[in-house]
Scaffold this active site. Structure first.
Site, PDB file in Angstrom:
ATOM      1  N   LYS A  50      49.323  65.239  49.020  1.00 34.97           N
ATOM      2  CA  LYS A  50      50.075  65.030  50.263  1.00 34.97           C
ATOM      3  C   LYS A  50      51.574  64.933  49.958  1.00 34.97           C
ATOM      4  O   LYS A  50      52.395  65.532  50.643  1.00 34.97           O
ATOM      5  CB  LYS A  50      49.588  63.750  50.969  1.00 34.97           C
ATOM      6  CG  LYS A  50      48.211  63.890  51.598  1.00 34.97           C
ATOM      7  CD  LYS A  50      47.669  62.561  52.126  1.00 34.97           C
ATOM      8  CE  LYS A  50      46.235  62.738  52.610  1.00 34.97           C
ATOM      9  NZ  LYS A  50      45.614  61.485  53.099  1.00 34.97           N
ATOM     10  N   GLN A  94      46.274  55.166  52.891  1.00 35.77           N
ATOM     11  CA  GLN A  94      45.156  55.950  52.344  1.00 35.77           C
ATOM     12  C   GLN A  94      43.886  55.100  52.356  1.00 35.77           C
ATOM     13  O   GLN A  94      43.883  53.944  51.922  1.00 35.77           O
ATOM     14  CB  GLN A  94      45.493  56.425  50.923  1.00 35.77           C
ATOM     15  CG  GLN A  94      44.452  57.345  50.309  1.00 35.77           C
ATOM     16  CD  GLN A  94      44.290  58.686  51.051  1.00 35.77           C
ATOM     17  OE1 GLN A  94      45.235  59.203  51.632  1.00 35.77           O
ATOM     18  NE2 GLN A  94      43.086  59.218  51.055  1.00 35.77           N
ATOM     19  N   ASP A 117      48.356  59.364  61.021  1.00 35.19           N
ATOM     20  CA  ASP A 117      46.931  59.609  60.810  1.00 35.19           C
ATOM     21  C   ASP A 117      46.154  59.496  62.123  1.00 35.19           C
ATOM     22  O   ASP A 117      44.989  59.899  62.195  1.00 35.19           O
ATOM     23  CB  ASP A 117      46.367  58.584  59.820  1.00 35.19           C
ATOM     24  CG  ASP A 117      46.021  59.180  58.474  1.00 35.19           C
ATOM     25  OD1 ASP A 117      45.791  60.398  58.404  1.00 35.19           O
ATOM     26  OD2 ASP A 117      45.987  58.409  57.494  1.00 35.19           O
TER      27      ASP A 117
HETATM   28  N1  GUN Z   1      40.611  59.096  53.373  1.00 31.14           N
HETATM   29  C1  GUN Z   1      39.835  60.167  53.612  1.00 31.14           C
HETATM   30  N2  GUN Z   1      40.398  60.958  54.544  1.00 31.14           N
HETATM   31  C2  GUN Z   1      41.543  60.352  54.917  1.00 31.14           C
HETATM   32  C3  GUN Z   1      42.554  60.687  55.857  1.00 31.14           C
HETATM   33  O1  GUN Z   1      42.531  61.699  56.568  1.00 31.14           O
HETATM   34  N3  GUN Z   1      43.581  59.810  55.946  1.00 31.14           N
HETATM   35  C4  GUN Z   1      43.638  58.686  55.190  1.00 31.14           C
HETATM   36  N4  GUN Z   1      44.671  57.875  55.363  1.00 31.14           N
HETATM   37  N5  GUN Z   1      42.719  58.351  54.316  1.00 31.14           N
HETATM   38  C5  GUN Z   1      41.674  59.182  54.191  1.00 31.14           C
END
Ligand code: GUN
Length: 281
Positions: A50, A94, A117
């Protein structure tokens, strides 16, 4: 018959390119703060990817790393700081967080205006109300973009979603309803899963079991979206056995190179949108 592969990698690349051009016209770059607690190897890879993708399109990204022993208060203090910092446009926590942390409390602390998110309950509620003024979670948003790339009329199609998570299953079900699909949400307690899946014109597999979806789950000429990212000792496997989907379906997303790159592209897009919303004249 051989299904067409939906090339998420290529579609995501085009989205990133277009974002890069738009961002190059801004006076200041959008900024994303990422919070990573603990050392889950998959999370570490996701966060690194990311960050890299942000930098490539001109978004400033900074990861705040904490040991697995971090307290809830430390995370809440940082989130409150980031909420108040005008230079930060997006905040991403995350998941999964360490077991002793109340994830709901942490996600609710993120300012809804910076919640790129789309996990804050306000944004979840706005999504359900079809409000344009929300952040749509990245993976479901990317899945809908992949479906749109096929230029098919989705109205009235039977969509079966396997998985009811807040991250994928529930929001993608909402979005498919907005596309006028007839949506069935299935989960680990569902009976006759294979029969339900065989009725699906669109099958969204988000169950997290390597190659669980085989021929007997696939309707001829269906659209198969594989959300699985299962790390096996030698490779990355989806939730769908690709060969079976290629033999039976009309379209299928590969793993890797399908949904994954779209999730990242949608995070970049949401961060850019957050910047624009916060800098509206
Ligand atoms: N863990 C698995 N998928 C995601 C996501 O799309 N966003 C975040 N923040 N954590 C995750």
């Amino acid at each position: 018959m051989t299904a067409k592969i939906i090339n998420g990698k290529e579609i995501a690349k085009n989205i990133r390119q277009s974002l890069k051009e738009k961002i190059s016209l801004l006076k200041t770059p959008p900024a994303l703060a990422v919070i990573l607690a603990g050392s889950d190897p998959a999370s570490e890879i996701y966060v690194k990817n990311k960050e890299k993708a942000c930098h490539e399109v001109g978004i400033t990204a900074r990861t705040h790393k904490f040991p697995a022993t971090v307290s809830e208060k430390e995370l809440l203090d940082l989130i409150n700081d980031l909420n108040r910092t005008p230079d930060i446009n997006g905040i991403l926590v995350q998941l999964p967080l360490p077991a002793h942390i109340n994830s709901e409390k942490i996600l609710q602390a993120v300012s809804p205006a910076k919640d790129v998110d789309g996990f804050h309950p306000l944004n979840t509620g706005l999504l359900q109300q079809k409000s344009p003024d929300t952040f749509i979670p990245c993976t479901p948003k990317g899945i809908i973009r992949l479906l749109h790339s096929l230029s098919l009329d989705l109205t009235g199609l039977n969509a079966v979603v396997i998985g009811r998570s807040q991250i994928v299953g529930l929001p993608v079900s909402n979005l498919l309803l907005q596309e006028n699909c007839t949506v069935t949400v299935t989960h680990s307690k569902t009976q006759n899963l294979s029969a339900l899946c065989r009725s699906a014109d669109i099958l969204i597999a988000a169950l997290g079991k390597p190659e669980f979806i085989t021929k007997e789950y696939i309707k001829p000429s269906a659209i198969i979206i594989d959300v699985g990212i299962n790390r096996t000792p030698n490779s990355l496997k989806g939730d769908v056995r690709l060969k079976d989907a290629l033999d039976t379906a009309a379209y299928v997303t590969p793993v890797p190179g399908g949904v994954g790159p779209m999730t990242i592209a949608m995070l970049l897009e949401n961060t850019f949108e957050a910047f624009l919303k916060q800098n509206r004249p």
